[in-house]
Design a protein around this motif. Structure first.
Motif, mmCIF file in Angstrom:
data_model
loop_
_atom_site.group_PDB
_atom_site.id
_atom_site.type_symbol
_atom_site.label_atom_id
_atom_site.label_comp_id
_atom_site.label_asym_id
_atom_site.label_seq_id
_atom_site.Cartn_x
_atom_site.Cartn_y
_atom_site.Cartn_z
ATOM 1 N N LEU A 70 0.838 -1.190 0.000
ATOM 2 C CA LEU A 70 0.000 0.000 0.000
ATOM 3 C C LEU A 70 0.878 1.247 0.000
ATOM 4 C CD1 LEU A 70 -2.839 1.280 0.232
ATOM 5 C CD2 LEU A 70 -2.506 1.230 2.732
ATOM 6 N N LEU A 71 0.648 2.107 -0.990
ATOM 7 C CA LEU A 71 1.323 3.404 -1.061
ATOM 8 C C LEU A 71 0.283 4.506 -1.000
ATOM 9 C CD1 LEU A 71 3.903 2.908 -3.975
ATOM 10 C CD2 LEU A 71 4.293 2.656 -1.509
ATOM 11 N N VAL A 72 0.696 5.643 -0.455
ATOM 12 C CA VAL A 72 -0.140 6.837 -0.461
ATOM 13 C C VAL A 72 0.541 7.908 -1.300
ATOM 14 C CG1 VAL A 72 -1.278 6.367 1.743
ATOM 15 C CG2 VAL A 72 0.853 7.661 1.722
ATOM 16 N N GLU A 73 -0.282 8.703 -1.984
ATOM 17 C CA GLU A 73 0.213 9.804 -2.800
ATOM 18 C C GLU A 73 0.025 11.109 -2.019
ATOM 19 O OE1 GLU A 73 -0.511 11.898 -7.150
ATOM 20 O OE2 GLU A 73 -2.009 10.490 -6.385
ATOM 21 N N LEU A 121 13.582 4.563 -0.103
ATOM 22 C CA LEU A 121 12.353 3.932 0.368
ATOM 23 C C LEU A 121 12.063 2.663 -0.423
ATOM 24 C CD1 LEU A 121 9.891 3.670 2.150
ATOM 25 C CD2 LEU A 121 8.711 5.302 0.659
ATOM 26 N N ALA A 122 12.331 2.668 -1.719
ATOM 27 C CA ALA A 122 12.142 1.454 -2.521
ATOM 28 C C ALA A 122 12.996 0.321 -1.955
ATOM 29 C CB ALA A 122 12.487 1.721 -3.982
ATOM 30 N N ALA A 123 14.238 0.623 -1.634
ATOM 31 C CA ALA A 123 15.128 -0.390 -1.056
ATOM 32 C C ALA A 123 14.613 -0.826 0.312
ATOM 33 C CB ALA A 123 16.549 0.157 -0.955
ATOM 34 N N ALA A 171 6.205 0.253 -7.194
ATOM 35 C CA ALA A 171 6.523 1.150 -6.085
ATOM 36 C C ALA A 171 7.859 1.838 -6.311
ATOM 37 C CB ALA A 171 6.531 0.383 -4.766
ATOM 38 N N ALA A 172 8.835 1.103 -6.831
ATOM 39 C CA ALA A 172 10.164 1.673 -7.056
ATOM 40 C C ALA A 172 10.122 2.857 -8.010
ATOM 41 C CB ALA A 172 11.111 0.603 -7.575
ATOM 42 N N ALA A 173 9.143 2.882 -8.909
ATOM 43 C CA ALA A 173 9.007 4.000 -9.844
ATOM 44 C C ALA A 173 8.294 5.191 -9.215
ATOM 45 C CB ALA A 173 8.251 3.548 -11.088
ATOM 46 N N LYS A 174 7.666 5.006 -8.059
ATOM 47 C CA LYS A 174 6.870 6.061 -7.436
ATOM 48 C C LYS A 174 7.510 6.668 -6.192
ATOM 49 C CE LYS A 174 2.331 4.397 -8.930
ATOM 50 N NZ LYS A 174 1.911 5.592 -9.635
ATOM 51 N N VAL A 175 8.348 5.905 -5.503
ATOM 52 C CA VAL A 175 8.933 6.359 -4.237
ATOM 53 C C VAL A 175 10.403 6.713 -4.430
ATOM 54 C CG1 VAL A 175 7.308 4.938 -2.921
ATOM 55 C CG2 VAL A 175 9.595 4.045 -3.419
ATOM 56 N N TRP A 188 5.609 9.223 -3.872
ATOM 57 C CA TRP A 188 4.658 8.486 -3.051
ATOM 58 C C TRP A 188 5.381 7.977 -1.808
ATOM 59 C CZ3 TRP A 188 -0.251 6.100 -5.046
ATOM 60 C CH2 TRP A 188 -0.721 6.763 -6.184
ATOM 61 N N ASP A 189 4.623 7.430 -0.871
ATOM 62 C CA ASP A 189 5.181 7.002 0.402
ATOM 63 C C ASP A 189 4.344 5.851 0.944
ATOM 64 O OD1 ASP A 189 6.908 7.107 2.629
ATOM 65 O OD2 ASP A 189 6.738 9.283 2.771
ATOM 66 N N ILE A 190 4.794 5.259 2.046
ATOM 67 C CA ILE A 190 3.944 4.335 2.777
ATOM 68 C C ILE A 190 3.221 5.162 3.841
ATOM 69 C CG2 ILE A 190 5.335 2.286 2.314
ATOM 70 C CD1 ILE A 190 6.529 2.539 5.127
ATOM 71 N N PRO A 191 2.089 4.679 4.347
ATOM 72 C CA PRO A 191 1.429 5.428 5.414
ATOM 73 C C PRO A 191 2.376 5.597 6.597
ATOM 74 C CG PRO A 191 -0.015 3.708 4.565
ATOM 75 C CD PRO A 191 1.342 3.482 3.958
#
Length: 162
Positions: free
Chosen positions: A32-35, A135-137, A127-131, A42-45
């Motif tokens: 789950l990611l939030v924008e 954070l992706a790592a 996710a790696a393309a958004k964060v 993007w990020d995680i909650p």
């Protein structure tokens, strides 16, 4: 050697910023990611730990505020030392296990916080393309730690080995 008076010594100690996020996944491994409305990535909650607030309380508070999920927090998955980057001082990022969510639960999230534009489930590659890269790592390590039932230590998202 002269020792500093205690109050001066305490004032000289390093201060680190802290953040606490929560890893929610579905049964296929999507996260789950939030924008956010206030930054491009993007990020995680989760979010910044307030003064006099433990990271686990931050995680619960931020998840409730950002996506309206109010459930017990799972175990700690990752402690990540985040290096200073010129704009931000060094810090510590905590990632806790939020457990499983379904597509239906994500579609029905209560996004009442003006800081959050949208939320969705994404593969680690998506996710790696958004964060941010760190954070992706960190997310990849968190998923692995959740699967293995362990706590992972990281530096800038990269697992630290023995």
């Amino acid at each position: 050697m002269d020792l500093l008076p205690f109050d001066e010594y305490v004032a000289s100690l390093a201060r680190k910023r802290m953040s606490a996020g929560v890893l929610f996944r579905d049964t296929t491994g999507r996260v789950l990611l939030v924008e956010p409305s206030y930054k491009p990535h993007w990020d995680i909650p989760g979010g910044a730990v307030d003064a006099d607030e433990p990271p686990w309380a931050t995680a619960v508070r931020e998840v409730r505020e950002e996506v309206g999920i109010d459930r017990p927090l799972g175990r700690l998955l990752v402690i990540d030392h985040v290096s200073a980057d010129g704009r931000m001082p060094e810090g510590i990022a905590f990632v806790f296990d939020g457990g499983l969510v379904t597509d239906q639960q994500v579609r029905s999230l209560s996004l009442t916080d003006p800081e959050i534009v949208s939320a969705g489930l994404h593969t680690l590659d998506e996710a790696a393309a958004k964060v941010k890269p760190a954070l992706a790592a960190r997310l990849a390590v968190a998923v692995e730690a959740a699967d293995r039932g362990e706590l992972a230590l990281c530096e800038d998202g990269k697992r630290v080995t023995g």
